[in-house]
Design a protein around this motif. Structure first.
Motif, short mmCIF file in Angstrom:
data_model
loop_
_atom_site.label_atom_id
_atom_site.label_comp_id
_atom_site.label_asym_id
_atom_site.label_seq_id
_atom_site.Cartn_x
_atom_site.Cartn_y
_atom_site.Cartn_z
N VAL A 4 52.03 32.99 15.50
CA VAL A 4 51.72 34.42 15.24
C VAL A 4 52.17 34.78 13.85
O VAL A 4 53.05 34.02 13.36
CB VAL A 4 52.61 35.26 16.11
N ASP A 5 51.30 35.42 13.00
CA ASP A 5 51.53 36.01 11.72
C ASP A 5 51.19 37.25 11.55
O ASP A 5 50.03 37.26 11.27
CB ASP A 5 51.02 34.93 10.57
N GLY A 6 52.02 38.31 11.82
CA GLY A 6 51.41 39.66 11.82
C GLY A 6 50.38 39.82 12.72
O GLY A 6 50.84 39.69 14.05
N ALA A 16 45.76 46.17 14.93
CA ALA A 16 47.26 46.31 14.58
C ALA A 16 48.00 46.93 15.70
O ALA A 16 49.08 46.74 16.04
CB ALA A 16 47.40 47.16 13.14
N ALA A 17 47.12 47.95 16.64
CA ALA A 17 47.82 48.65 17.55
C ALA A 17 48.53 47.65 18.91
O ALA A 17 49.19 47.98 19.55
CB ALA A 17 46.83 49.62 18.05
N ILE A 18 47.68 46.66 18.89
CA ILE A 18 48.08 45.49 19.95
C ILE A 18 48.84 44.40 19.39
O ILE A 18 49.19 43.67 20.12
CB ILE A 18 46.96 45.43 20.89
N ALA A 19 48.91 44.16 18.27
CA ALA A 19 49.45 42.99 17.74
C ALA A 19 50.92 42.55 18.32
O ALA A 19 51.41 41.38 18.21
CB ALA A 19 49.54 42.90 16.18
N VAL A 34 39.40 44.76 20.33
CA VAL A 34 38.60 43.75 20.08
C VAL A 34 39.15 43.17 18.62
O VAL A 34 39.33 43.56 17.68
CB VAL A 34 37.20 44.50 19.53
N GLY A 35 39.10 41.70 18.82
CA GLY A 35 39.66 41.14 17.58
C GLY A 35 38.47 40.23 16.96
O GLY A 35 37.22 40.46 17.02
#
Length: 229
Positions: A151-153, A127-130, A106-107
């Motif tokens: 994309v940034d982190g 963070a786990a899927i970034a 979930v974002g």
């Protein structure tokens, strides 16, 4: 399987809690249900749900506790608008990309700003899927197949044209909104494939970790295995 091309925007008609699970009834609006049968799948905000009843102008589905915990469906209320797509057929146009309807995380919508006639959205992914999200790659957000612009982190940007906003629930997004994310299925399987080629002692090479635990793909690892030059 789905394509991420939204066919209609429906509305939650009823939510009934049943021992931790939820029975969900959705009014499907202009979605053609003539070819839908009991047991068929309908993606609802990007979550693959099974139709257990068809009252004529909508469908009923059971949403498990697992699905509620892993998706933003837990935020739905009576009257909430939802993106709908029927499962694809072998003759369907693949106008978006291959979407499984299995939410990866979930974002959170962090920023919205106008860009000419379009709108720019910045979303923060878990963070786990970034690491699966790549510039100019595909991502599914609330069931909509979209192109990642930057994309940034853990943050990524989307450019939404007027047609997409008008035909989906994206027009209702506000900063702080929770959205379902499904990363490109090819990225997920590529990582798993490369993990499978490692011995337990070497698996940490994916991230430089320890204890034989596989982690994130790196450019160095991809180059060493012939995926980059």
């Amino acid at each position: 399987m789905f394509t991420g091309i939204i066919q209609a925007v429906g509305q939650v008609r009823r939510l009934e809690r049943r021992g931790g699970d939820v029975r969900l009834e959705v009014a499907t609006g202009r979605l053609d249900l003539a070819d839908v049968q009991l047991g068929d799948s309908i993606a609802t905000n990007g979550v693959c749900l099974t139709a257990v009843a068809l009252p004529g102008d909508g469908f009923v589905a059971d949403v498990s506790l697992e699905t509620l915990e892993r998706s933003a469906l837990k935020t739905l209320g009576t009257g909430t608008s939802v993106n709908l797509e029927k499962a694809m057929t072998p003759t369907s146009r693949l106008g978006g990309h291959i979407v499984s309807g299995h939410v990866d995380g979930v974002g959170t919508v962090r920023m919205i700003e106008q860009s000419a006639r379009s709108w720019r959205y910045r979303v923060e992914a878990p963070a786990a899927i970034a690491h699966y999200i790549a510039e100019k790659g595909s991502i599914t957000v609330d069931g909509v197949s979209l192109t990642v612009n930057a994309v940034d982190g853990a943050w990524f940007d989307l450019n939404i044209v007027p047609h997409t906003a008008q035909e989906t629930t994206i027009r209702n997004w506000q900063p702080g909104a929770l959205v379902n994310l499904e990363v490109d299925i090819i990225a997920r399987y590529l990582e798993r494939l490369l993990q499978g080629r490692q011995t337990p002692d070497d698996a940490c090479g994916l991230s430089g970790g320890q204890d034989g635990k596989a982690g994130h793909l790196t450019e160095t690892f991809l180059a060493e295995h012939g995926f980059m030059r």
